[in-house]
Every structure is written in structure tokens, then in C-alpha cells.
Motif scaffolding. Structure first.
Motif, PDB file in Angstrom:
ATOM      1  N   LYS A  22       1.016  -1.125  -0.021  1.00 15.07           N
ATOM      2  CA  LYS A  22      -0.180  -0.201  -0.230  1.00 15.07           C
ATOM      3  C   LYS A  22       0.838   1.186   0.241  1.00 15.07           C
ATOM      4  O   LYS A  22       0.491   1.859  -1.062  1.00 15.07           O
ATOM      5  N   ARG A 102      -4.325  10.639   4.489  1.00 15.57           N
ATOM      6  CA  ARG A 102      -3.452  11.831   4.439  1.00 15.57           C
ATOM      7  C   ARG A 102      -2.344  12.185   3.245  1.00 15.57           C
ATOM      8  O   ARG A 102      -2.281  12.875   3.282  1.00 15.57           O
ATOM      9  N   TRP A 106      -0.116  14.818  -0.594  1.00 10.12           N
ATOM     10  CA  TRP A 106       1.305  14.463  -1.025  1.00 10.12           C
ATOM     11  C   TRP A 106       1.609  14.964  -2.962  1.00 10.12           C
ATOM     12  O   TRP A 106       1.789  14.785  -3.838  1.00 10.12           O
ATOM     13  N   ILE A 128      -3.151   8.127  15.306  1.00 15.83           N
ATOM     14  CA  ILE A 128      -1.780   8.411  15.500  1.00 15.83           C
ATOM     15  C   ILE A 128      -1.039   9.555  15.678  1.00 15.83           C
ATOM     16  O   ILE A 128       0.020   9.233  16.491  1.00 15.83           O
ATOM     17  N   ARG A 131       0.975  14.603  13.047  1.00 16.23           N
ATOM     18  CA  ARG A 131       1.630  14.939  11.912  1.00 16.23           C
ATOM     19  C   ARG A 131       1.534  15.949  10.914  1.00 16.23           C
ATOM     20  O   ARG A 131       1.350  15.872  10.153  1.00 16.23           O
ATOM     21  N   VAL A 133       3.452  19.781   8.637  1.00 14.15           N
ATOM     22  CA  VAL A 133       3.607  19.138   7.284  1.00 14.15           C
ATOM     23  C   VAL A 133       4.495  19.855   6.543  1.00 14.15           C
ATOM     24  O   VAL A 133       4.922  20.273   5.969  1.00 14.15           O
ATOM     25  N   PHE A 136       7.374  19.081   4.514  1.00 13.47           N
ATOM     26  CA  PHE A 136       7.172  19.628   3.196  1.00 13.47           C
ATOM     27  C   PHE A 136       7.347  21.717   2.989  1.00 13.47           C
ATOM     28  O   PHE A 136       7.570  21.124   1.950  1.00 13.47           O
ATOM     29  N   LYS A 172      14.053  15.573  10.190  1.00 17.16           N
ATOM     30  CA  LYS A 172      14.098  14.351  10.637  1.00 17.16           C
ATOM     31  C   LYS A 172      13.492  13.595   9.299  1.00 17.16           C
ATOM     32  O   LYS A 172      13.419  14.381   8.582  1.00 17.16           O
ATOM     33  N   VAL A 173      13.593  12.867   9.604  1.00 21.63           N
ATOM     34  CA  VAL A 173      13.251  11.455   8.351  1.00 21.63           C
ATOM     35  C   VAL A 173      12.159  11.572   8.816  1.00 21.63           C
ATOM     36  O   VAL A 173      11.624  11.409   9.090  1.00 21.63           O
ATOM     37  N   VAL A 175       9.530  10.013   5.671  1.00 23.30           N
ATOM     38  CA  VAL A 175       8.769   9.040   4.397  1.00 23.30           C
ATOM     39  C   VAL A 175       7.762  10.174   4.097  1.00 23.30           C
ATOM     40  O   VAL A 175       8.977  10.677   2.695  1.00 23.30           O
ATOM     41  N   GLY A 176       7.003  10.607   3.795  1.00 19.91           N
ATOM     42  CA  GLY A 176       6.231  11.327   2.896  1.00 19.91           C
ATOM     43  C   GLY A 176       6.539  12.447   2.583  1.00 19.91           C
ATOM     44  O   GLY A 176       7.604  12.686   1.304  1.00 19.91           O
ATOM     45  N   THR A 316       7.393   1.480  12.405  1.00 18.79           N
ATOM     46  CA  THR A 316       6.296   1.463  13.559  1.00 18.79           C
ATOM     47  C   THR A 316       5.245   1.314  13.347  1.00 18.79           C
ATOM     48  O   THR A 316       3.809   0.556  13.822  1.00 18.79           O
ATOM     49  N   ASP A 317       5.043   1.006  11.317  1.00 18.09           N
ATOM     50  CA  ASP A 317       4.103  -0.024  11.181  1.00 18.09           C
ATOM     51  C   ASP A 317       3.715  -1.825  11.880  1.00 18.09           C
ATOM     52  O   ASP A 317       2.529  -2.141  11.714  1.00 18.09           O
ATOM     53  N   ILE A 339       8.301   6.758  16.414  1.00 20.72           N
ATOM     54  CA  ILE A 339       8.173   8.009  15.243  1.00 20.72           C
ATOM     55  C   ILE A 339       6.915   9.057  15.699  1.00 20.72           C
ATOM     56  O   ILE A 339       7.055   9.720  15.470  1.00 20.72           O
ATOM     57  N   LEU A 382      -5.611   1.506  11.309  1.00 21.63           N
ATOM     58  CA  LEU A 382      -5.158   0.699  10.673  1.00 21.63           C
ATOM     59  C   LEU A 382      -4.076  -0.780  10.931  1.00 21.63           C
ATOM     60  O   LEU A 382      -4.098  -1.841  11.232  1.00 21.63           O
TER      61      LEU A 382
HETATM   62  C1  EPZ Z   1       4.460   6.856   5.977  1.00 19.29           C
HETATM   63  O1  EPZ Z   1       3.963   8.053   7.092  1.00 19.29           O
HETATM   64  C2  EPZ Z   1       3.578   5.815   6.145  1.00 19.29           C
HETATM   65  N1  EPZ Z   1       2.345   6.226   5.493  1.00 19.29           N
HETATM   66  C3  EPZ Z   1       3.426   5.597   7.454  1.00 19.29           C
HETATM   67  O2  EPZ Z   1       2.249   4.209   7.274  1.00 19.29           O
HETATM   68  C4  EPZ Z   1       4.311   5.106   8.255  1.00 19.29           C
HETATM   69  O3  EPZ Z   1       4.140   4.789   9.458  1.00 19.29           O
HETATM   70  C5  EPZ Z   1       5.299   6.616   8.479  1.00 19.29           C
HETATM   71  O4  EPZ Z   1       5.616   6.765   7.799  1.00 19.29           O
HETATM   72  C6  EPZ Z   1       6.413   5.981   8.673  1.00 19.29           C
HETATM   73  O5  EPZ Z   1       7.257   4.813   8.867  1.00 19.29           O
HETATM   74  C7  EPZ Z   1       2.917   6.503   3.938  1.00 19.29           C
HETATM   75  O6  EPZ Z   1       3.280   5.800   3.411  1.00 19.29           O
HETATM   76  C8  EPZ Z   1       0.995   6.519   3.095  1.00 19.29           C
HETATM   77  P1  EPZ Z   1       6.575  10.554   7.942  1.00 19.29           P
HETATM   78  P2  EPZ Z   1       4.388   9.544   6.775  1.00 19.29           P
HETATM   79  O7  EPZ Z   1       6.500  11.853   7.926  1.00 19.29           O
HETATM   80  O8  EPZ Z   1       5.040   9.624   5.672  1.00 19.29           O
HETATM   81  C9  EPZ Z   1       7.025  13.727  11.161  1.00 19.29           C
HETATM   82  C10 EPZ Z   1       0.169   3.062   8.047  1.00 19.29           C
HETATM   83  O9  EPZ Z   1      -0.394   2.709   8.866  1.00 19.29           O
HETATM   84  N2  EPZ Z   1       6.864  14.825  10.584  1.00 19.29           N
HETATM   85  O10 EPZ Z   1       7.846   9.670   7.566  1.00 19.29           O
HETATM   86  O11 EPZ Z   1       2.933  10.379   7.472  1.00 19.29           O
HETATM   87  C11 EPZ Z   1       5.621  13.083  11.828  1.00 19.29           C
HETATM   88  O12 EPZ Z   1       4.811  13.710  12.339  1.00 19.29           O
HETATM   89  C12 EPZ Z   1       0.867   4.293   7.979  1.00 19.29           C
HETATM   90  O13 EPZ Z   1       0.545   2.652   6.747  1.00 19.29           O
HETATM   91  C13 EPZ Z   1       6.759  16.460  10.871  1.00 19.29           C
HETATM   92  O14 EPZ Z   1       7.306  16.193  11.836  1.00 19.29           O
HETATM   93  O15 EPZ Z   1       5.325   9.383   7.803  1.00 19.29           O
HETATM   94  C14 EPZ Z   1       6.159  11.580  12.090  1.00 19.29           C
HETATM   95  O16 EPZ Z   1       6.393  12.209  13.957  1.00 19.29           O
HETATM   96  C15 EPZ Z   1       0.485   4.626   8.943  1.00 19.29           C
HETATM   97  N3  EPZ Z   1       6.803  17.071  10.037  1.00 19.29           N
HETATM   98  C16 EPZ Z   1       7.718  11.184  11.675  1.00 19.29           C
HETATM   99  O17 EPZ Z   1       7.679  12.800  11.300  1.00 19.29           O
HETATM  100  C17 EPZ Z   1       6.458  16.572   8.909  1.00 19.29           C
HETATM  101  O18 EPZ Z   1       6.050  17.362   7.803  1.00 19.29           O
HETATM  102  C18 EPZ Z   1       7.259  10.457  10.515  1.00 19.29           C
HETATM  103  O19 EPZ Z   1       6.419  10.490   9.674  1.00 19.29           O
HETATM  104  C19 EPZ Z   1       6.335  15.301   8.131  1.00 19.29           C
HETATM  105  C20 EPZ Z   1       6.518  14.302   9.016  1.00 19.29           C
END
Ligand code: EPZ
Length: 430
Positions: A22, A102, A106, A128, A131, A133, A136, A172-173, A175-176, A316-317, A339, A382
Motif C-alpha cells: 500500500k 493523509r 503528497w 496516530i 503529523r 507538514v 514538506f 527529521k526523517v 517518508v512522505g 512503527t507500522d 516515530i 489500521l
Molecule cells: C508513512 O507516513 C507511512 N504512510 C506510514 O504508514 C508510516 O507509519 C510512516 O511513513 C513512518 O514509517 C504511507 O507511506 C502512506 P513520516 P508519513 O512523514 O510519510 C513527522 C500505515 O499504517 N513529520 O515519515 O506520513 C511525523 O509527524 C501508515 O500504513 C513532521 O514532523 O510519515 C512523524 O512523527 C501510518 N513534519 C515523523 O515525522 C512533517 O512535515 C515520521 O513521519 C512530516 C512528518
């Protein structure tokens, strides 16, 4: 509303086909907005989140056709989907659509890169955590975008000649944010270097697909990703990588219920850290030609401590599912979530089944119990909801999970896959 009824106590034996990921399919689908040509994705899972994103992309002008052909007789249900965005008809992603998922935020990357502007609703909070942006916004601004937040929307505009390649180090790392900046930079003028980028396999898969479309990306899978901008991207054909979270979830289900199962069409290298934790908990794991075999016969479940981390750390997932497994371990385990700040909603529900868990900040202390007892429980997100299914497989009697629409967002044919291996799991429609 559908519910899932589980009667615990059966071991799992057989083969479970793993679907396309997914979390790879979603960014890949969004990448189709970068070209006026057709992007064909194979192995797209049939999930509520994918259907929702199909609606969102349609709103921007994408023409989408689904080839429902089963890939292999009777077993795999992956679909091939064709995406063609000849013209972008709207650069606005409205609140009604973005608030439901969410990841739809993107679209800001491709829309800004291709059309020079995007108006995308802020996604809002989610179950959760908050979160934000900010990464971005900061990253796109580094590429020269002018960004304003107004009325709950992010209004982004590129400079007259388009986005400009730059060096940006994520504080901070994310993914999105890595997905989005990588997509935006493919069409920027000059070279972009992303530091502290996410190394998740889904980022690598997106880079692979973008390169097949004509992008020039290197370093994906390391923390420094370099993107040389090109004038335009073309269509391509790409196969979505296997779902490592689904793989880990079923591996934990077998570790919990006992038995011997082959997880097919997946790769151990996508989830080494999680598999190592399951091994330490007492299951035997080996690689097969195109998947993983997991066996737990007789031996009990040992307590194992884990800490979630960005890839290659423990995902974390899979945290909720691992906690489900640890509820039946023979001792005390500690599960630390680093996370997301609010990803422990499954604790209260697992407690309803008899689990003994106490929370202290980011860490859950799980005292394994010798017996869980079925009860009505509620899915909250989920991954939390599937942890209840895992616990239910080992609980005595009936566990009824309500709000299963959470499960349908990310697990394709869950009850069918488990039932075929001997579990007693059924969907009940009211
Ligand atoms: C992706 O979410 C996944 N979603 C999540 O899976 C997964 O839990 C997450 O990565 C971490 O591995 C998809 O791929 C669709 P992040 P994402 O940006 O990209 C903070 C599932 O169950 N952050 O890596 O939204 C954020 O709040 C889902 O399938 C900021 O502070 O996660 C978090 O604490 C849920 N500022 C951390 O970074 C930002 O601008 C990591 O989030 C962006 C993120």
C-alpha cells in the motif's frame, strides 16, 4: 458496518500470498501526475486507500483504468492499473478528499512541479498523532516555491521558470516529505541533493519508477538522494514492491498462533529487523525461492524488547502487531515508539482480551500472560486493528472486532488469507 469475528485456538498452516505494498502504491500512483503519458502499475493491491486515491487523482484529471485480471489462477488478486493525466484539470486538492487520507497531501509535489502551482488542503490531525507538514513546506520552499497557508490550505507557487534544484537536509526523517521532494525535484531546473532522506524500501521503489519514467535519481536507499532535473517525464510500466508490513503482520500471526506458513511473493530483506525480533521471540524463519517460511511448533513465545525507528530499524507500522504477540510471551517486554507520539491506542483494546500492559511515556511494558480471552474490541487505526486480530487468533473463544473499515484500508482479503491457513476468521455484515 462490517465486523470481523475470530474464534481463537487454531494453528496456521499453508501459504499466504503477499500483496503489493500500500505504502509504495500510493506515492507511485501520485507520481503518475508528473507526466501526460500513461504510467502502468502492476501488483496494485485492492484496498480502500487505493480506491480513495483513484478518486483524488480523477479530480485532478487522471484517466484511470483497472485491469482486474488475476495474475495467477486462484491465488493472487493483484491488479494492473493504468494512469493517464493527459491534462491536469485542477490543481486544487480539497479538504473533503485530503482529510480522508493523509497521503493525498503528497499530490502537492507533482502538481507544483508540472503546473507551477498547487492548492492543497492541510490534512489535519489523525488517530496516530498530530503529523504536521512543516518539512514538506520547508523543503518545497528550498526548491524556490512560494508558500502561503490560507484558510486551511497550502497555496504553493513555483518561480516563473519552474522549481530550482537545491540542497535540502531534512531536520527529521520523513517518508512522505522524501517522496514529495523527490517527485518535485525530477522536473526542477538543476540538481537537488536531499540529505537525511528516508531510506524506506518504498522510497527506493518510487525512485526506481521515476527513473523508468526518465528521471535521473541516484542514492535512493541511502540518506543522500541526488536528483538531476529533466524537462519532462514519460510513461513507464512498474511493478509495486511486496508489502513488508503485511509480510511482518502474517509472520507475527504465525508466531502467535503457532504453525507453519509460507509467505509468498515477498522478500526477507525488506524487513530484516522485524524478522530478527520474531526469531528472537521463538519462531524459525527461513527464506524460500520467492518468500519466507515461518514455523513455530510447540515452543513458547519469548519476551523481546523493541524500539521503532526509521528504516532499517523496527517499523512503527509493525509495533502494534508485535505488542499483540508479546501479550502471550513468557516474561516482560518493553516496546518503545519513537516515530509517532500517540500510537498506543491498541493498548486499551488488547487489555480487554486480558493483556497486561502499562504505559510510561513512549514505552509500553508488556507482562506476558498465559491466556487471553476473546471479547468485543474496537479497531482504532489500521495497524492497531490488525494487532487485535493477531491477539484474537490466540485468545480463547470469540473476539469480535468492530470498525473494520480501518483494516480494509491496508489489508487485502485478510479474512480469506487467514482462513485458508486454518484460522477461524469471518466477516460479519450487520
Ligand atoms: C508513512 O507516513 C507511512 N504512510 C506510514 O504508514 C508510516 O507509519 C510512516 O511513513 C513512518 O514509517 C504511507 O507511506 C502512506 P513520516 P508519513 O512523514 O510519510 C513527522 C500505515 O499504517 N513529520 O515519515 O506520513 C511525523 O509527524 C501508515 O500504513 C513532521 O514532523 O510519515 C512523524 O512523527 C501510518 N513534519 C515523523 O515525522 C512533517 O512535515 C515520521 O513521519 C512530516 C512528518
Amino acid at each position: 458496518m462490517d465486523r470481523i469475528r475470530i474464534v481463537g485456538g487454531n494453528e496456521l498452516h499453508g501459504v499466504i500470498p503477499i500483496s503489493g505494498a500500500k505504502n509504495a502504491a500510493l506515492p507511485l500512483m501520485i507520481a503518475s501526475l508528473l507526466t501526460d503519458d500513461t504510467l502502468t502499475l502492476e501488483n496494485v493491491p485492492h484496498l480502500a486507500d487505493v480506491e480513495q486515491l483513484i478518486r483524488i487523482l480523477g479530480n485532478h484529471g487522471a484517466d484511470i483504468s483497472v485491469n482486474g485480471r488475476r495474475e495467477r489462477q486462484g491465488e493472487s488478486y493483484a491488479r494492473t492499473v493504468h494512469f493517464t493525466s493527459r491534462n491536469i484539470v485542477s490543481t486544487t486538492a480539497p479538504y473533503e478528499l485530503v482529510s480522508k487520507m493523509r497521503a493525498s497531501f503528497w499530490v502537492i509535489g507533482p502538481l507544483l512541479a508540472r503546473e507551477g502551482k498547487a492548492r492543497v488542503s492541510l490534512p489535519g490531525g489523525c488517530a496516530i498523532g498530530t503529523r504536521p507538514v512543516d518539512l514538506f513546506i520547508e523543503g518545497l520552499a528550498a526548491l524556490g516555491a512560494n508558500i502561503e497557508i490560507d484558510g486551511g490550505y497550502v497555496n504553493a507557487t513555483a518561480p516563473a521558470g519552474g522549481l530550482i534544484g537545491a540542497r535540502y537536509v531534512f531536520p527529521k526523517v520523513s517518508v512522505g516529505a522524501t517522496h514529495v521532494l523527490m517527485m518535485a525535484a525530477t522536473l526542477a531546473n538543476g540538481t537537488t541533493v536531499l540529505g537525511n532522506a528516508a531510506r524506506e524500501p518504498e522510497v527506493v521503489d518510487l525512485a526506481k519508477c521515476l527513473n523508468a519514467m526518465g528521471a535521473k535519481i541516484s542514492g535512493q536507499g541511502t540518506s543522500t538522494v541526488t536528483i538531476e532535473g529533466v524537462r519532462s517525464l514519460s510513461g513507464a510500466r512498474h511493478r509495486v514492491l511486496p508489502d513488508r508490513i503485511e509480510t511482518g503482520t502474517y509472520a507475527m500471526a504465525v508466531a502467535m498462533a503457532g504453525g507453519d506458513v509460507i509467505l509468498e511473493d515477498t522478500e526477507a530483506s525488506l524487513l530484516n529487523t522485524a524478522l530478527e525480533a520474531i526469531r528472537r521471540a521463538g519462531a524459525e524463519i527461513s527464506e524460500t525461492n520467492n518468500g519466507i517460511r515461518i514455523v513455530r511448533n510447540g515452543a513458547g513465545i519469548k519476551p523481546v524488547d523493541i524500539v521503532t525507528d526509521p528504516f532499517p530499524g523496527f517499523p512503527t507500522d509493525l509495533q502494534a502487531q508485535f505488542m499483540g504477540l508479546m501479550t502471550r510471551s513468557s516474561g516482560i517486554s518493553h516496546i518503545t515508539e519513537t516515530i509517532f507520539e500517540n500510537r498506543f491506542m491498541h493498548v486499551q483494546e488488547l487489555a480487554r482480551l486480558g493483556a497486561k500492559i502499562s504505559l510510561s511515556g513512549q514505552t509500553a511494558k508488556v507482562e506476558g500472560v498465559s491466556r487471553l480471552k476473546g471479547a468485543p474490541v474496537m479497531a482504532t487505526d489500521l495497524r492497531a486493528s490488525v494487532s487485535l486480530v493477531i491477539a484474537g487468533l490466540a485468545a480463547e473463544g470469540e473476539t469480535m472486532v468492530s470498525r473494520v473499515y480501518h483494516l480494509d484500508r491496508g489489508f487485502e482479503r485478510l479474512e480469506e488469507k487467514l482462513t485458508r491457513c486454518g484460522a477461524h476468521v469471518e466477516r460479519v455484515s450487520d
